[in-house]
Design an enzyme around this catalytic site. Structure first.
Site, PDB file in Angstrom:
ATOM      1  N   ARG A   1       0.848  -1.187   0.000  1.00  0.00           N
ATOM      2  CA  ARG A   1       0.000   0.000   0.000  1.00  0.00           C
ATOM      3  C   ARG A   1       0.882   1.234   0.000  1.00  0.00           C
ATOM      4  NH1 ARG A   1      -3.401  -2.946  -1.479  1.00  0.00           N
ATOM      5  NH2 ARG A   1      -5.525  -3.238  -0.708  1.00  0.00           N
TER       6      ARG A   1
ATOM      7  N   GLU B   1      -3.648   7.390  -5.945  1.00  0.00           N
ATOM      8  CA  GLU B   1      -3.796   6.579  -7.155  1.00  0.00           C
ATOM      9  C   GLU B   1      -5.064   6.985  -7.898  1.00  0.00           C
ATOM     10  OE1 GLU B   1      -3.581   2.442  -6.117  1.00  0.00           O
ATOM     11  OE2 GLU B   1      -1.602   2.632  -5.208  1.00  0.00           O
TER      12      GLU B   1
ATOM     13  N   HIS C   1      -0.671  -0.317 -10.124  1.00  0.00           N
ATOM     14  CA  HIS C   1      -1.307  -1.178  -9.122  1.00  0.00           C
ATOM     15  C   HIS C   1      -1.833  -2.461  -9.776  1.00  0.00           C
ATOM     16  CE1 HIS C   1      -3.389  -1.013  -4.938  1.00  0.00           C
ATOM     17  NE2 HIS C   1      -3.046  -2.248  -5.266  1.00  0.00           N
TER      18      HIS C   1
END
Length: 319
Positions: free
Chosen positions: A237, A266, A285
Site C-alpha cells: 500500500r 492513485e 497497481h
C-alpha cells in the site's frame, strides 16, 4: 423474499447470474460522481454489498440499516473502518490466498526490472538511441546472490522468499510481528530487527497491510539506514511509505532505485516527480491483475457474500 445485494464493481456474467439466482441485485459497474447518489439510495435496502476499489465510509453504512455483510474483491481491507464493523456486528469478507502467487510474480518483476533497468533501456531502444554496444552508463546490477529483505512475512512475503531462495540463491532477511520457523527451516530466512534489515539488504520489499501501525512506517530515517546501492520495492500500500521522503532519497541517490506498484494517491498524478526519475519503475497497481487471479478473487468474493446471506460460515472473514 430474496435478499438485496448492491454490486459496485463489474462482475463476470456467470457470477452475476449466480448472485441473481439467490438475490435481488442492483448493479453498478463502478461508482462515479454521476451515479453516487443512486448507489447510496440502493444501500438503504441492501442486505449485502460486493465490490472493490472504493472507500466505504461509515456514513455510507449508516444509510444501510439492513446490511449484514460486505464482501470486498481484495485481500486488503483498508477501505473499511474495521472498528465500525465490529461495533455494529457486520461481517466483512475478503479474498486472501488466491492472489498470492500473482502478486509475488509482480514483486519479482519489479525487482528484476529495477535492478536491470529493463523499462528504461527498453525505451532507450524504442527511441532509436541504441547505436552500438552499451557501456557502463547503461549497466544494471545483479539480482542473483544478493540479499533480500522482507518487511512482513505473510502469504505473499513467503511466496517472494521462495522465488528468491530457489530461483536466485538470495540470502533472505525478514522482519515480522513474530518469527516464522518454517521460512527459516525451508528457505534459510533469518529473522532480524527492521533497522538491521534496512542496513543489510540489497533489496528491501515492504509486504504489509495498511493500518494505523503501518501508515508511514517507512520514511526519511528508514531510507537513510539503507545502502546507497539498495533498491526499494513496494507493492503493498502506498501510504505505508512517506512518498516525499522516498522521492528525496531517489533524487539524492541515497537509494539506487525503486520499483513501485502502489502510491499515496492513485492513479499517480502526472506531475509526480517519480515519473521523471529514471531509477524508478512505476506500475499502475497491477499486483493481482491477471485474468486468472481476478476471476478467482471475484468467485471467492461471491462465495463469501452468499454464505453470509444464507447464514452459513463465511470462508474468509476479516471481521
Amino acid at each position: 423474499m430474496k435478499p438485496h445485494v448492491v454490486v459496485y464493481k463489474k462482475l463476470p456474467e456467470h457470477l452475476l447470474q449466480r448472485l441473481e439466482a439467490e438475490c435481488e441485485v442492483t448493479l453498478f459497474d463502478r461508482i462515479t460522481q454521476d451515479n453516487r447518489a443512486d448507489f447510496l439510495a440502493a444501500l438503504k435496502t441492501a442486505h449485502g454489498m460486493i465490490g472493490a476499489s472504493l472507500p466505504i465510509t461509515n456514513e455510507m453504512l449508516e444509510g444501510a440499516p439492513q446490511l449484514k455483510i460486505a464482501s470486498t474483491i481484495s485481500v486488503g481491507v483498508d477501505n473499511f473502518d474495521l472498528d465500525y464493523f465490529r461495533r455494529r456486528g457486520l461481517m466483512l469478507a475478503h479474498t486472501p490466498g488466491v492472489l498470492t502467487e500473482a502478486t509475488a510474480d509482480t514483486i519479482f518483476a519489479l525487482i528484476l526490472s529495477t535492478a536491470r533497468r529493463v523499462v528504461e533501456l527498453a525505451e532507450y531502444v524504442k527511441a532509436g538511441r541504441w547505436k552500438g554496444s552499451i557501456g557502463e552508463a547503461q549497466f544494471g546490477v545483479n539480482v542473483h546472490g544478493k540479499t533480500l529483505g522482507l518487511i512482513g512475512m505473510g502469504r505473499i512475503g513467503s511466496a517472494v522468499a521462495r522465488r528468491a531462495h530457489h530461483g536466485f540463491g538470495m540470502p533472505i532477511l525478514y522482519h515480522n510481528r513474530r518469527p516464522d520457523p518454517e521460512a527459516e527451516r525451508e528457505l534459510g530466512a533469518r529473522y532480524v530487527s527492521q533497522d538491521e534489515l534496512l542496513a543489510q539488504a540489497d533489496f528491501v520489499c515492504v509486504m504489509l497491510p495498511l493500518n494505523a501501525d503501518t501508515e508511514r512506517l517507512i520514511g526519511a530515517r528508514e531510507f537513510a539506514l539503507m545502502k546507497r546501492s539498495a533498491i526499494f520495492i513496494n507493492a503493498s500500500r502506498g501510504r505505508i511509505v512517506d512518498e516525499a521522503a522516498l522521492i528525496a532519497a531517489l533524487q539524492d541517490k541515497t537509494l539506487y532505485g525503486a520499483g513501485l506498484d502502489v502510491f499515496e494517491v492513485e492513479p499517480l498524478p502526472a506531475e509526480s516527480p517519480l515519473l521523471q526519475l529514471p531509477n524508478v519503475v512505476a506500475l499502475p497497481h497491477i499486483g493481482s491483475a491477471t485474468h486468472e487471479t481476478r476471476l478467482a478473487m471475484a468467485e471467492l468474493a461471491v462465495s463469501n457474500l452468499l454464505a453470509g446471506l444464507r447464514g452459513e460460515p463465511v470462508p474468509h472473514l476479516a471481521v
